[in-house]
Design an enzyme around this catalytic site. Structure first.
Site, PDB file in Angstrom:
ATOM      1  N   SER A   1     -12.802   1.535  10.395  1.00  0.00           N
ATOM      2  CA  SER A   1     -12.101   1.591   9.108  1.00  0.00           C
ATOM      3  C   SER A   1     -12.825   0.775   8.042  1.00  0.00           C
ATOM      4  CB  SER A   1     -10.685   1.057   9.268  1.00  0.00           C
ATOM      5  OG  SER A   1     -10.033   1.069   8.017  1.00  0.00           O
TER       6      SER A   1
ATOM      7  N   ASP B   1     -16.741   5.392  14.068  1.00  0.00           N
ATOM      8  CA  ASP B   1     -15.518   5.350  13.263  1.00  0.00           C
ATOM      9  C   ASP B   1     -14.954   3.929  13.224  1.00  0.00           C
ATOM     10  OD1 ASP B   1     -13.208   5.746  11.876  1.00  0.00           O
ATOM     11  OD2 ASP B   1     -12.424   7.335  13.165  1.00  0.00           O
TER      12      ASP B   1
ATOM     13  N   LYS C   1      -3.746  -1.794  14.377  1.00  0.00           N
ATOM     14  CA  LYS C   1      -2.970  -0.801  15.117  1.00  0.00           C
ATOM     15  C   LYS C   1      -3.468  -0.705  16.553  1.00  0.00           C
ATOM     16  CE  LYS C   1      -3.347   2.055  11.630  1.00  0.00           C
ATOM     17  NZ  LYS C   1      -3.390   1.232  10.418  1.00  0.00           N
TER      18      LYS C   1
ATOM     19  N   GLU D   1       0.829  -1.215   0.000  1.00  0.00           N
ATOM     20  CA  GLU D   1       0.000   0.000   0.000  1.00  0.00           C
ATOM     21  C   GLU D   1       0.857   1.256   0.000  1.00  0.00           C
ATOM     22  OE1 GLU D   1      -1.507   1.721   3.464  1.00  0.00           O
ATOM     23  OE2 GLU D   1      -1.053   0.012   4.746  1.00  0.00           O
TER      24      GLU D   1
HETATM   25  N1  PSU Z   1      -0.560   0.414   8.806  1.00  0.00           N
HETATM   26  C1  PSU Z   1       0.552   1.125   9.106  1.00  0.00           C
HETATM   27  N2  PSU Z   1       0.561   2.458   8.807  1.00  0.00           N
HETATM   28  C2  PSU Z   1      -0.504   3.066   8.172  1.00  0.00           C
HETATM   29  C3  PSU Z   1      -1.683   2.312   7.858  1.00  0.00           C
HETATM   30  C4  PSU Z   1      -1.646   0.982   8.199  1.00  0.00           C
HETATM   31  O1  PSU Z   1       1.528   0.578   9.657  1.00  0.00           O
HETATM   32  O2  PSU Z   1      -0.433   4.255   7.878  1.00  0.00           O
HETATM   33  C5  PSU Z   1      -2.856   2.953   7.130  1.00  0.00           C
HETATM   34  C6  PSU Z   1      -3.459   1.912   6.183  1.00  0.00           C
HETATM   35  O3  PSU Z   1      -3.473   2.454   4.893  1.00  0.00           O
HETATM   36  C7  PSU Z   1      -4.861   1.685   6.701  1.00  0.00           C
HETATM   37  C8  PSU Z   1      -5.179   3.026   7.244  1.00  0.00           C
HETATM   38  O4  PSU Z   1      -5.739   1.260   5.694  1.00  0.00           O
HETATM   39  O5  PSU Z   1      -3.966   3.374   7.924  1.00  0.00           O
HETATM   40  C9  PSU Z   1      -6.394   3.007   8.136  1.00  0.00           C
HETATM   41  O6  PSU Z   1      -6.940   4.286   8.174  1.00  0.00           O
HETATM   42  P1  PSU Z   1      -8.448   4.488   8.702  1.00  0.00           P
HETATM   43  O7  PSU Z   1      -8.397   4.111  10.144  1.00  0.00           O
HETATM   44  O8  PSU Z   1      -8.725   5.969   8.487  1.00  0.00           O
HETATM   45  O9  PSU Z   1      -9.318   3.613   7.844  1.00  0.00           O
HETATM   46 MN    MN Z   2     -11.927   6.079  10.077  1.00  0.00          MN
END
Ligand code: PSU
Ligand code: MN
Length: 308
Positions: A141, A139, A160, A26
Site C-alpha cells: 500500500s 503489492d 488490516k 478518510e
Molecule cells: N481501514 C479500514 N477500511 C478500509 C481501509 C482502511 O478499516 O477500507 C482502506 C484505507 O483507505 C486504506 C486502504 O488506505 O484501505 C488501503 O488500500 P490499499 O491496500 O489498496 O492501499
Molecule cells: Mn495495493
C-alpha cells in the site's frame, strides 16, 4: 488563477484558524470499506464520536474534482451512495481533480491532504500495508511510503489482518515511521486484539501522545508520521477461529477470481463482511469508533498544549 484547490468546510476552517482540535477522517472506508447502506450511518457516527470527544471532524474527499476537507452531510451522502466513486491515493488526486471525478481518499491521500492544511491527527480503522505474496506481486500500500514523508499521527488498530503484518512492520521501520502501542506492547491485529508481533514503545494517555508530537516538533529532526496502534479489547475482537477460516477462504477466492491491485483490499473486506454475516462489520465499526474517540482526545491534548 488556481483551478483546483483544497476547500475547507466552514467549521473546519474556523477551528483551524482558532487553533481548536480537528481530526481528519478518510472517505475510502465509507465508499469502499463498508457495505451500503451501513456505510453512511457509520460515517455519521464516526463524525459524532469525534465531536463527543471535543474535536471537529474533517472527513476528506473529492466532489466533482474539488478536494474538500470537512465534507458536509450532502457531500458525505454522495460519496456513500453514488457510483462510481474512485479510490484515490496520493498519485490520483491531480488527475481526479482535472477530470472532475468524485473520489474517496485512502489513508495515504487523507494523510497527505490533512497535513497540507495543518491537521495533525487522523483516525482510521486499519492501515494498508504489505500484502501477502508481495514478494511476487509487489503489492504494498502507498499508505506506508506516504507516512514516511507526511507529518501526521494516525490512530488505527494496526494494519488490516488480511496483510503480511510482519513484513509491514519491517517496512515501517525501514521507512522511519514511528509506531507506538496505546497501552500495549503488542501490535494489534485489526479484527483481532493482537497480531503476534511486539512493539518497542507504548504510550498511556492522549497527553503522552501530545508530548511525543511536541518533542518531534521541537527537535525538527523527524518529519514523518506516527502510528498510534489502538487494540480492541479481547472481548470485542472477532472470534479468532472464524477470522482465520474466513481469511483463508477470502485469500483463495482472491486468487481464483484474479483480483489484483487496488481492488484487493475492498474485495477482502467485503468478503469478510458477507462470510461472517455481519460479525466482522460490527467489529470493524467498533474499531473505527474507538479510534475516532482516541484521535479526538489526542487532538484535544495537543491543542491544549499548544495554547498553554
Ligand atoms: N481501514 C479500514 N477500511 C478500509 C481501509 C482502511 O478499516 O477500507 C482502506 C484505507 O483507505 C486504506 C486502504 O488506505 O484501505 C488501503 O488500500 P490499499 O491496500 O489498496 O492501499
Ligand atoms: Mn495495493
Amino acid at each position: 488563477m488556481t483551478t483546483f484547490h483544497i476547500r475547507p468546510g466552514t467549521e473546519v476552517d474556523e477551528a483551524l484558524r482558532d487553533g481548536r482540535p480537528v481530526v481528519a477522517l478518510e472517505s475510502t472506508i465509507v465508499s469502499h470499506g463498508l457495505p451500503r447502506p451501513d456505510n453512511l450511518r457509520v460515517a455519521r457516527q464516526i463524525e459524532q464520536t469525534v465531536r463527543d470527544a471535543g474535536a471537529v471532524p474533517a472527513t476528506i474527499g473529492m466532489i466533482a474534482g474539488e478536494l474538500v476537507v470537512g465534507l458536509d452531510d450532502a457531500e458525505l451522502t454522495r460519496l456513500a451512495t453514488v457510483d462510481p466513486v474512485a479510490k484515490l491515493s496520493v498519485r490520483d488526486l491531480a488527475v481526479a481533480a482535472a477530470t472532475g471525478a468524485d473520489g474517496a481518499t485512502t489513508v495515504a491521500a487523507t494523510s497527505a491532504v490533512a497535513a497540507a492544511v495543518g491537521i495533525g491527527v487522523f483516525a482510521t480503522g486499519g492501515l494498508g500495508g504489505v500484502h501477502r505474496e508481495a514478494a511476487q506481486t509487489f503489492d504494498e500500500s502507498a499508505d506506508l511510503v506516504t507516512l514516511a514523508r507526511t507529518p501526521i499521527t494516525v490512530v488505527c488498530a494496526g494494519v488490516k489482518s488480511i496483510l503480511d503484518v510482519g513484513a509491514t512492520l519491517e517496512r515501517l521501520e525501514t521507512l522511519g515511521v514511528g509506531v507506538v502501542g496505546y497501552r500495549t506492547r503488542r501490535f494489534p491485529g485489526f479484527y483481532l486484539t493482537e497480531s503476534g508481533f511486539d512493539l518497542d514503545w507504548s504510550v498511556d494517555s492522549p497527553e503522552q501522545v501530545a508530548a511525543v508530537l511536541a518533542a518531534r516538533e521541537q527537535h525538527g529532526v523527524h518529519g514523518g508520521g506516527l502510528i498510534v496502534a489502538n487494540p480492541l479489547p479481547v472481548d470485542e475482537q472477532l472470534d479468532p477461529a472464524l477470522h482465520d477460516r474466513t481469511l483463508a477462504e477470502g485469500l483463495a477466492r482472491l486468487g481464483r477470481e484474479g483480483v489484483t491491485g487496488k481492488a484487493v483490499t475492498p474485495f477482502l473486506l467485503a468478503y469478510f463482511h458477507s462470510a461472517t454475516e455481519g460479525a466482522s462489520l460490527a467489529v470493524n465499526v467498533r474499531i473505527i469508533l474507538r479510534n475516532a474517540d482516541l484521535a479526538a482526545r489526542i487532538a484535544v491534548a495537543a491543542a491544549g498544549r499548544a495554547a498553554a
